[in-house]
Design an enzyme around this catalytic site. Structure first.
Site, PDB file in Angstrom:
ATOM      1  N   GLY A 247       2.236 -23.026  34.449  1.00 26.56           N
ATOM      2  CA  GLY A 247       1.320 -22.840  33.327  1.00 26.56           C
ATOM      3  C   GLY A 247       0.056 -23.661  33.326  1.00 26.56           C
ATOM      4  N   GLU A 285       6.553 -25.785  37.943  1.00 27.01           N
ATOM      5  CA  GLU A 285       6.507 -24.594  38.797  1.00 27.01           C
ATOM      6  C   GLU A 285       5.090 -24.006  38.805  1.00 27.01           C
ATOM      7  OE1 GLU A 285       9.337 -22.196  36.695  1.00 27.01           O
ATOM      8  OE2 GLU A 285      11.053 -23.389  37.334  1.00 27.01           O
ATOM      9  N   PRO A 286       4.125 -24.759  39.303  1.00 21.26           N
ATOM     10  CA  PRO A 286       2.743 -24.289  39.228  1.00 21.26           C
ATOM     11  C   PRO A 286       2.466 -23.126  40.179  1.00 21.26           C
ATOM     12  CG  PRO A 286       2.857 -26.309  40.505  1.00 21.26           C
ATOM     13  CD  PRO A 286       4.249 -26.056  40.003  1.00 21.26           C
ATOM     14  N   GLY A 287       1.695 -22.181  39.697  1.00 24.51           N
ATOM     15  CA  GLY A 287       1.242 -21.069  40.535  1.00 24.51           C
ATOM     16  C   GLY A 287      -0.273 -21.021  40.505  1.00 24.51           C
ATOM     17  N   ARG A 288      -0.793 -20.608  39.339  1.00 19.87           N
ATOM     18  CA  ARG A 288      -2.238 -20.408  39.189  1.00 19.87           C
ATOM     19  C   ARG A 288      -3.057 -21.649  39.561  1.00 19.87           C
ATOM     20  NH1 ARG A 288      -4.030 -16.803  35.354  1.00 19.87           N
ATOM     21  NH2 ARG A 288      -2.000 -17.128  34.366  1.00 19.87           N
ATOM     22  N   ARG A 324      -6.518  -8.065  37.308  1.00 17.22           N
ATOM     23  CA  ARG A 324      -6.523  -8.968  36.150  1.00 17.22           C
ATOM     24  C   ARG A 324      -7.568  -8.601  35.090  1.00 17.22           C
ATOM     25  NH1 ARG A 324      -7.307 -13.718  35.866  1.00 17.22           N
ATOM     26  NH2 ARG A 324      -5.545 -14.249  34.547  1.00 17.22           N
ATOM     27  N   CYS A 353     -10.802   6.334  40.236  1.00 15.06           N
ATOM     28  CA  CYS A 353     -11.073   7.374  39.241  1.00 15.06           C
ATOM     29  C   CYS A 353     -10.434   7.056  37.896  1.00 15.06           C
ATOM     30  CB  CYS A 353     -10.558   8.710  39.745  1.00 15.06           C
ATOM     31  SG  CYS A 353     -11.111   9.026  41.400  1.00 15.06           S
ATOM     32  N   GLU A 354     -10.887   5.997  37.257  1.00 10.42           N
ATOM     33  CA  GLU A 354     -10.394   5.591  35.936  1.00 10.42           C
ATOM     34  C   GLU A 354     -11.489   4.769  35.288  1.00 10.42           C
ATOM     35  OE1 GLU A 354      -6.859   4.507  34.613  1.00 10.42           O
ATOM     36  OE2 GLU A 354      -5.684   4.810  36.442  1.00 10.42           O
ATOM     37  N   TYR A 382      -2.547 -14.236  41.478  1.00  4.54           N
ATOM     38  CA  TYR A 382      -2.289 -12.917  40.897  1.00  4.54           C
ATOM     39  C   TYR A 382      -3.407 -11.929  41.265  1.00  4.54           C
ATOM     40  CZ  TYR A 382       0.747 -16.090  38.366  1.00  4.54           C
ATOM     41  OH  TYR A 382       1.663 -17.059  38.066  1.00  4.54           O
TER      42      TYR A 382
HETATM   43  N1  LLP Z   1       7.514 -20.265  36.389  1.00  2.94           N
HETATM   44  C1  LLP Z   1       7.886 -19.138  35.764  1.00  2.94           C
HETATM   45  C2  LLP Z   1       9.268 -18.982  35.325  1.00  2.94           C
HETATM   46  C3  LLP Z   1       6.928 -18.132  35.524  1.00  2.94           C
HETATM   47  O1  LLP Z   1       7.293 -17.029  34.889  1.00  2.94           O
HETATM   48  C4  LLP Z   1       5.586 -18.319  35.956  1.00  2.94           C
HETATM   49  C5  LLP Z   1       4.585 -17.281  35.725  1.00  2.94           C
HETATM   50  C6  LLP Z   1       5.261 -19.502  36.612  1.00  2.94           C
HETATM   51  C7  LLP Z   1       6.245 -20.466  36.806  1.00  2.94           C
HETATM   52  C8  LLP Z   1       3.880 -19.786  37.112  1.00  2.94           C
HETATM   53  O2  LLP Z   1       2.938 -19.840  36.082  1.00  2.94           O
HETATM   54  P1  LLP Z   1       1.431 -20.303  36.390  1.00  2.94           P
HETATM   55  O3  LLP Z   1       1.479 -21.753  36.820  1.00  2.94           O
HETATM   56  O4  LLP Z   1       0.886 -19.436  37.469  1.00  2.94           O
HETATM   57  O5  LLP Z   1       0.727 -20.102  35.102  1.00  2.94           O
HETATM   58  N2  LLP Z   1      -0.148 -12.215  36.165  1.00  2.94           N
HETATM   59  C9  LLP Z   1      -0.580 -13.115  35.096  1.00  2.94           C
HETATM   60  C10 LLP Z   1       0.251 -14.375  35.046  1.00  2.94           C
HETATM   61  C11 LLP Z   1       1.703 -14.123  34.826  1.00  2.94           C
HETATM   62  C12 LLP Z   1       2.507 -15.384  34.920  1.00  2.94           C
HETATM   63  C13 LLP Z   1       3.948 -15.084  34.922  1.00  2.94           C
HETATM   64  N3  LLP Z   1       4.790 -16.212  35.100  1.00  2.94           N
HETATM   65  C14 LLP Z   1      -2.043 -13.441  35.318  1.00  2.94           C
HETATM   66  O6  LLP Z   1      -2.642 -12.906  36.268  1.00  2.94           O
HETATM   67  O7  LLP Z   1      -2.636 -14.186  34.532  1.00  2.94           O
END
Ligand code: LLP
Length: 428
Positions: A247, A285-288, A324, A353-354, A382
């Site tokens: 998050g 659990e960082p992603g973004r 996104r 085409c949208e 993402y």
């Molecule tokens: N852990 C869990 C259990 C999650 O569901 C998620 C993301 C993360 C970690 C990683 O979150 P982050 O650090 O990336 O915020 N597709 C959407 C984001 C969906 C996130 C879903 N869960 C977007 O493009 O904004």
């Protein structure tokens, strides 16, 4: 993160123009491909990992594979022993294993894991399943029993914490589909008391995405801490970790600066204090935060159409490449690689085409001309990950600017035959 020098785009200190020329050449010569592509920076990737380690020493990270799952990226995260992998499907588990992650550093989340996925995780002896419901807990127990083994699990709890983020990416409210409620938690404990095939190793909560300060994490940590007290009392056992989910946010509008938009100042200390005497690992659990700044989408202007009060710029990337803006009304910077004089108001649209295939509406940009290269910024998270073959458009090539300045393919352009491979295989 983004800057201009003599009207040429600079991305994190690297002039983009000469890179584009090189990539264009590579793609044309090797694949006869001339379309858009993803460009990732190894330097930024490494830096993002280092920022997290510096800001949150003593914590552990489980990279959210879904944000940018390319195996070339995973392979570059994997050697860092502070990072494991947070996967949400059998496919992601397969990727993480192929990238070399030790199964002991893989956790498996997701609200609806299939039997096959649960079996796969058990066979690979992953660190834990993050369990989201009583039904799933029973499923995992049954499958583990069938294999005469013990499955390691963590409860994913729903702390009902309010966060200020987009409605599509909040997950920690009671009304959301995610996690176990209070009642589920108590029932879960009752099941564990009797179970010979389940071992509780952790507690987890993920409250949402695009968060910018410590407050919701502190509330969540307190919640997990209280729940841990119940576990100790009821089950007389310890757990190995708590995970506060992902998050950490990214400000997509901000071009200047180092891209650290999350206020880490008192996060580590506050969370550390909550779990001071607990003797367990605390995970994020960082992603973004890692992936978004690491990637840009390179695309070219095809045509310009004059409309009242604006110009419609049709580019060669589309919603199937980066969804996104269409799905979440998300803002991404759109930057000319070679900036022209003057400005105009543009709708920037893709060729699908949208009507919804629109990257930006009424955005003031430096004047555009046909064939101009544009960089769509903060697109690493993402982005490629959510691409599809909609309109039978191929999945785009992914390139990495390695730390030594070399360009590497992390994914070659998909060919039409590859796109149709499973249809050909069906011999229909
Ligand atoms: N852990 C869990 C259990 C999650 O569901 C998620 C993301 C993360 C970690 C990683 O979150 P982050 O650090 O990336 O915020 N597709 C959407 C984001 C969906 C996130 C879903 N869960 C977007 O493009 O904004």
């Amino acid at each position: 993160m983004f800057d201009y020098k003599e009207e040429r785009l600079i991305w994190h200190g690297v002039p983009v123009n000469p890179l584009i020329t090189q990539v264009e050449d590579l793609l044309k010569k090797q694949f006869n491909y001339t379309g858009p592509f993803w460009l990732y920076s190894e330097k930024i990737l490494t830096e993002r990992l280092a920022i997290l380690e510096k800001e949150l020493p003593h914590f552990h990270f489980y990279y959210s594979v879904k944000s940018l799952p390319n195996i070339g990226i995973l392979k570059r995260i994997q050697p860092n022993k502070n990072f494991g992998a947070d996967v949400v499907s059998g496919g992601e588990l397969y990727r993480a294993l192929k990238a070399g992650f030790d199964p002991k550093r893989i956790v498996f989340a997701g609200v609806g894991k299939t039997e096959a996925e649960i079996e796969y995780g058990i066979n690979e002896k992953i660190r834990a399943f993050h369990v989201e419901s009583i039904a799933e807990l029973k499923d995992i127990e049954r499958i583990a029993e069938g294999k005469k083994t013990t499955a390691h699990i963590a409860f994913r709890l729903n702390p009902d914490v309010e966060v200020d983020t987009h409605k599509h990416i909040t997950t920690g409210k009671e009304e959301n589909k995610f996690g176990m409620s209070e009642a589920d938690f108590l029932m879960g404990i009752t099941i564990l008391k009797k179970s010979k095939h389940l071992k509780l190793v952790g507690l987890q909560a993920h409250i949402g995405s695009q968060l910018f300060d410590a407050t919701p994490y502190i509330k969540t940590a307190q919640y997990l801490h209280d729940k841990y007290a119940i576990i100790q009392k009821e089950l007389s056992q310890k757990i190995d970790y708590v995970s506060l989910g992902g998050g950490f946010g990214v400000k997509y509008e901000r071009l200047e600066g180092d891209g650290i938009d999350f206020d880490f100042s008192n996060l580590g200390a506050s969370i550390g204090a909550i779990f001071k005497d607990a003797n367990l690992e605390v995970h994020f659990e960082p992603g973004r935060f890692i992936a978004a700044p690491t990637g840009i989408l390179m695309t070219r202007v095809r045509h310009l159409k004059e409309r009242t009060g604006k110009v419609i710029a049709i580019i060669d990337a589309a919603m199937n490449d980066l969804i996104r803006p269409m799905l979440y009304e998300a803002y991404h910077p759109i930057l000319s690689v070679n900036r022209r004089e003057g400005e105009h108001v543009y709708d920037v649209v893709g060729p699908v085409c949208e009507s919804t295939d629109t990257f930006a509406t009424k955005r003031t940009l430096a004047t555009l001309a046909e064939n101009d290269w544009l960089a769509i910024g903060y697109a690493g998270a993402y982005g490629a990950s959510m691409s599809s073959n909609f309109n039978s458009r191929v999945l785009l090539p992914e390139l990495l600017l390695a730390a030594n300045g070399e360009l590497k393919f992390l994914r070659t352009p998909q060919t039409y035959d590859e796109m149709l491979a499973n249809e050909f295989a069906a011999k229909n």
